[in-house]
Design a protein around this motif. Structure first.
Motif, mmCIF file in Angstrom:
data_model
loop_
_atom_site.group_PDB
_atom_site.id
_atom_site.type_symbol
_atom_site.label_atom_id
_atom_site.label_comp_id
_atom_site.label_asym_id
_atom_site.label_seq_id
_atom_site.Cartn_x
_atom_site.Cartn_y
_atom_site.Cartn_z
ATOM 1 N N THR A 198 37.092 34.855 33.093
ATOM 2 C CA THR A 198 37.735 35.720 34.150
ATOM 3 C C THR A 198 38.884 34.948 34.593
ATOM 4 O O THR A 198 38.932 33.811 35.092
ATOM 5 N N GLU A 201 41.455 35.596 37.632
ATOM 6 C CA GLU A 201 41.607 36.205 38.902
ATOM 7 C C GLU A 201 43.090 35.855 39.607
ATOM 8 O O GLU A 201 43.579 34.671 39.508
ATOM 9 N N TRP A 249 42.028 41.361 38.390
ATOM 10 C CA TRP A 249 41.221 40.383 37.469
ATOM 11 C C TRP A 249 41.336 41.033 36.335
ATOM 12 O O TRP A 249 41.259 42.046 35.811
#
Length: 268
Positions: free
Chosen positions: A173, A175, A234
């Motif tokens: 991920t 962000e 995100w």
């Protein structure tokens, strides 16, 4: 004006050097770093865009800072994913500067952050993953947003990458720390063939709940995906399907996400 402070602290929290300024601060540290030293950025305001350079050989990134930033200076195994010039010697130039409006509004790679590290950094963009091969620094998620796109080998800098340790449910991920508006994503998949495998398809999942499948080809060239502009905080790379080849080692060298802060009019 925002008050900025840069400090270098030792492992016991003792101040080695410090400098303060309004909207801009620079610091020259004339000491060789020791294990446990860290760099701290303090700002009088939270949630602000700051150009941050923790080392002159690493360069600066336009970061979104939400609180006090504490950057651990890497040593030993944690250092080999960086250029050998970084944090070396006994003279170091650091700076922080509040970003200008036109810099914040510029269309750019919103995923780039040479200052990223593990943990709650308060310094965005920030990359993290549910797996990093053997926990080694050269396979950490942060490597995929450090701006180094070399993808024809693996291991020490400049061949650092995000490695998935052959884990079937691997995901990473990025962000952004605030709402951004994006319209293009670029992947540099690692291509150290025949050591490496490659992904035939990946899935992008966004904070707005939308997911999209992306088919890839075996290539050292960047994979580019243009999408309708969307506002997110995100993006996650998941459901990574590797090719039917002998190697069990697909990996990602770099991800780029292009756009602007969401409060900037999308008119170019």
């Amino acid at each position: 004006m925002a008050v900025l402070a840069l400090k270098v602290l030792d492992k016991n929290g003792k101040t080695i050097c410090v400098s303060r300024g309004e909207d801009f601060v620079s610091l020259v540290c004339t000491a060789a770093y020791q294990e446990g030293d860290r760099i701290v950025l303090e700002t009088s305001e939270k949630n602000m865009h700051v150009w941050l350079q923790v080392d002159d050989a690493l360069g600066a990134s336009l970061c979104y800072v939400t609180d006090v930033v504490s950057y651990d200076i890497p040593f030993g195994e944690k250092r080999i994913c960086y250029s050998p010039k970084v944090f070396y010697g006994n003279r170091h130039y650091l700076f922080a500067r509040c970003a200008r409006k036109e810099e914040i509004s510029a269309y750019r790679n919103l995923a780039l952050n040479v200052c990223d590290q593990h943990g709650d950094t308060h310094c965005y963009p920030h990359a993290w993953a549910n797996v990093e091969t053997r926990g080694e620094s050269v396979f950490a998620a942060r490597n995929a947003i450090d701006g180094v796109c070399e993808n024809r080998s693996h291991g020490e800098w400049p061949y650092e990458s995000w490695g998935i340790n052959m884990q079937e449910d691997a995901e990473m991920t990025v962000e952004f720390g605030r709402l951004v508006e994006i319209d293009r994503i670029v992947l540099y998949t690692r291509s150290d063939f025949p050591h490496d495998n490659w992904w035939t398809q990946v899935t992008l999942t966004f904070s707005d709940g939308e997911s999209m499948e992306w088919k890839l080809e075996k290539s050292s060239l960047p994979h580019v995906l243009t999408i309708p502009a969307k506002k997110i905080t995100w993006v996650k790379l998941e459901k990574l399907i590797k090719a039917d080849e002998p190697s069990p080692f697909p990996a990602l060298s770099q991800i780029e996400v292009y756009g602007r802060d969401a409060d900037v009019a999308w008119n170019n």
